[in-house]
Scaffold this motif. Structure first.
Motif, PDB file in Angstrom:
ATOM      1  N   ASP A   1       9.330   5.274  -8.373  1.00 28.42           N
ATOM      2  CA  ASP A   1       8.349   5.796  -7.305  1.00 28.42           C
ATOM      3  C   ASP A   1       7.423   4.719  -6.889  1.00 28.42           C
ATOM      4  N   ARG A   2       6.234   4.526  -7.683  1.00 30.74           N
ATOM      5  CA  ARG A   2       5.353   3.527  -7.340  1.00 30.74           C
ATOM      6  C   ARG A   2       5.952   2.009  -7.339  1.00 30.74           C
ATOM      7  N   VAL A   3       6.932   1.920  -8.127  1.00 26.85           N
ATOM      8  CA  VAL A   3       7.558   0.235  -8.036  1.00 26.85           C
ATOM      9  C   VAL A   3       8.444   0.247  -6.594  1.00 26.85           C
ATOM     10  N   ALA A   4       9.138   1.377  -6.167  1.00 35.69           N
ATOM     11  CA  ALA A   4       9.950   1.318  -5.021  1.00 35.69           C
ATOM     12  C   ALA A   4       8.832   1.065  -3.935  1.00 35.69           C
ATOM     13  N   GLU A   5       7.721   1.767  -3.785  1.00 34.84           N
ATOM     14  CA  GLU A   5       6.968   1.880  -2.828  1.00 34.84           C
ATOM     15  C   GLU A   5       6.181   0.409  -2.646  1.00 34.84           C
ATOM     16  N   THR A   6       5.951  -0.281  -4.071  1.00 34.01           N
ATOM     17  CA  THR A   6       5.232  -1.567  -3.904  1.00 34.01           C
ATOM     18  C   THR A   6       6.320  -2.583  -3.411  1.00 34.01           C
ATOM     19  N   ILE A   7       7.340  -2.374  -3.924  1.00 35.85           N
ATOM     20  CA  ILE A   7       8.479  -3.532  -3.609  1.00 35.85           C
ATOM     21  C   ILE A   7       8.777  -3.583  -1.927  1.00 35.85           C
ATOM     22  N   LEU A   8       8.861  -2.338  -1.671  1.00 39.48           N
ATOM     23  CA  LEU A   8       9.460  -2.134  -0.385  1.00 39.48           C
ATOM     24  C   LEU A   8       8.398  -2.250   0.726  1.00 39.48           C
ATOM     25  N   SER A   9       7.192  -1.773   0.444  1.00 40.08           N
ATOM     26  CA  SER A   9       6.134  -1.891   1.460  1.00 40.08           C
ATOM     27  C   SER A   9       5.680  -3.147   1.590  1.00 40.08           C
ATOM     28  N   ARG A  10       5.945  -4.037   0.477  1.00 32.06           N
ATOM     29  CA  ARG A  10       5.310  -5.459   0.605  1.00 32.06           C
ATOM     30  C   ARG A  10       6.343  -6.343   1.530  1.00 32.06           C
TER      31      ARG A  10
ATOM     32  N   CYS B   1       5.825 -16.103  -1.811  1.00 31.11           N
ATOM     33  CA  CYS B   1       6.826 -15.947  -2.718  1.00 31.11           C
ATOM     34  C   CYS B   1       7.825 -14.839  -2.144  1.00 31.11           C
ATOM     35  N   ASP B   2       9.229 -15.159  -2.297  1.00 32.83           N
ATOM     36  CA  ASP B   2      10.135 -14.532  -1.464  1.00 32.83           C
ATOM     37  C   ASP B   2      10.263 -13.054  -2.301  1.00 32.83           C
ATOM     38  N   PHE B   3      10.004 -13.031  -3.578  1.00 39.05           N
ATOM     39  CA  PHE B   3      10.033 -11.816  -4.366  1.00 39.05           C
ATOM     40  C   PHE B   3       8.597 -10.806  -4.140  1.00 39.05           C
ATOM     41  N   CYS B   4       7.844 -11.358  -4.112  1.00 40.73           N
ATOM     42  CA  CYS B   4       6.744 -10.338  -4.037  1.00 40.73           C
ATOM     43  C   CYS B   4       5.622 -10.404  -2.873  1.00 40.73           C
ATOM     44  N   ARG B   5       5.904 -11.520  -2.025  1.00 39.32           N
ATOM     45  CA  ARG B   5       5.343 -11.757  -0.518  1.00 39.32           C
ATOM     46  C   ARG B   5       3.734 -12.147  -1.173  1.00 39.32           C
ATOM     47  N   GLU B   6       3.545 -12.596  -2.210  1.00 39.35           N
ATOM     48  CA  GLU B   6       2.208 -13.311  -2.569  1.00 39.35           C
ATOM     49  C   GLU B   6       2.061 -14.594  -1.984  1.00 39.35           C
ATOM     50  N   GLU B   7       0.867 -14.578  -1.270  1.00 41.03           N
ATOM     51  CA  GLU B   7       0.498 -16.132  -0.498  1.00 41.03           C
ATOM     52  C   GLU B   7      -0.236 -17.040  -1.282  1.00 41.03           C
ATOM     53  N   TYR B   8       0.120 -18.278  -1.486  1.00 39.34           N
ATOM     54  CA  TYR B   8      -0.514 -19.154  -2.479  1.00 39.34           C
ATOM     55  C   TYR B   8      -1.079 -20.407  -1.375  1.00 39.34           C
ATOM     56  N   LYS B   9      -2.166 -20.630  -1.450  1.00 39.56           N
ATOM     57  CA  LYS B   9      -2.653 -21.614  -0.531  1.00 39.56           C
ATOM     58  C   LYS B   9      -3.062 -23.002  -1.320  1.00 39.56           C
ATOM     59  N   PHE B  10      -2.615 -23.947  -0.828  1.00 42.47           N
ATOM     60  CA  PHE B  10      -3.027 -25.227  -1.474  1.00 42.47           C
ATOM     61  C   PHE B  10      -3.667 -26.135  -0.488  1.00 42.47           C
TER      62      PHE B  10
END
Ligand SMILES: [Zn+2]
Length: 309
Positions: free
Chosen positions: A30-39, A296-305
């Protein structure tokens, strides 16, 4: 504790049919599907396919009796070039992603649904179990066949692993009671004929000789094949009720649910480690507005350097 159980919305429920060697899992994301797919914000047919992959690896991964990672990877020459989903037993977490071939977004959006073969084209499906550096990587590979991901996975298990298997997967957007927004939800059910616990899994087909086993398996397979998408996605139908509906004749025993979460293994340190491997020249090309940004390809988290100029 019982209250907590009632609230569990993302889980795998293991079960056994009668006294037979028929075991399975029901998954609800439920929450997991929404988190993965909405990202990811993929076109809907691809979101559905990625959700199906997440549901499938959750069931297969949660059944592992040791620490490890269950990884499903499909690669093809179609509009979707890759789908990856993995489940880690240590944190009971699933993640999933896909890669779209250049300019093929529209073609994917026009697909009628999560058409696995149509979207991936020719290629292969790979299932691996990674137990870490002290163990050999277990890997099974098969050609991409089957119109849907469940068909492809059934074919993989019955032919490559000789384990009689039936799988149904469903992903959809629905609004839950009391909520207006449409949210992704994924569900699935898997049954396998697995004779001796802890024994060789590849004896499944060979052991399916006794008339009684054959009949019980044929029933289980046929019942699971009838499961409709709404039965897997309907939040008002509990997994226990679904199992009872399917298997009350043979009797069904359920075990403890495994709660499933979403967690990515990426980190700033890991991404920095990857960037370290690039030449200064290549790194310069990646600089934009005084920093290098990596998503990140998996979670769409952006890291800035930040980059010193
Ligand atoms: Zn990540």
């Amino acid at each position: 504790m019982s209250e907590q159980k009632q609230e569990m919305r993302d889980y795998v429920l293991p079960f056994q049919v009668g006294e037979h060697a028929i075991r399975g899992q029901v998954v609800c994301l439920d929450r997991v599907a929404e988190t993965i797919l909405s990202r990811h914000q993929f076109p809907d047919p691809l979101s559905m396919l990625v959700g199906e992959a997440a549901a499938l690896v959750s069931m297969l991964g949660a059944a592992l009796k040791f620490d490890g990672r269950f990884i499903l990877q499909a690669q093809g020459d179609g509009p979707v070039s890759m789908i990856v989903a993995d489940y880690a037993t240590t944190n009971r977490a699933v993640r999933a992603t896909a890669k779209i071939s250049n300019g093929k977004e529209d073609k994917i959006a026009k697909a009628k649904g999560p058409e696995f073969l149509h979207l991936l084209g020719k290629g292969h499906l790979c299932m691996s179990i990674d137990r870490g550096p002290d163990f050999d990587l277990y890997q099974g590979i098969t050609d991409l066949r089957g119109a849907t991901l469940s068909e492809a996975a059934i074919r993989y298990f019955t032919q490559s692993e000789q384990i009689p298997t039936m799988i149904k997967l469903a992903v959809g957007k629905l609004s839950l009671p009391g909520q207006e927004a449409m949210r992704w939800r994924a569900g699935g059910i898997l049954v396998q004929f697995i004779p001796a616990e802890g024994g060789a899994r590849d004896r499944g087909e060979a052991e399916l000789q006794r008339e009684e086993d054959k009949e019980a398996w044929a029933r289980a397979e046929a019942f699971v094949a009838t499961v409709a998408a709404d039965e897997l996605l309907d939040p008002s139908l509990s997994s226990e009720d679904l199992l009872y509906r399917l298997f009350h004749e043979d009797g069904v025993r359920v075990f403890d649910k495994t709660p499933i979460g979403f967690e990515c293994t990426c980190s700033r340190e890991k991404i920095a480690g990857v960037l370290d491997r690039y030449s200064d020249h290549d790194l310069k090309d990646m600089v934009e507005d005084g920093h290098i940004a990596v998503t990140c390809d998996f979670c769409r988290e952006e890291y800035k350097f930040p980059v010193k100029s």
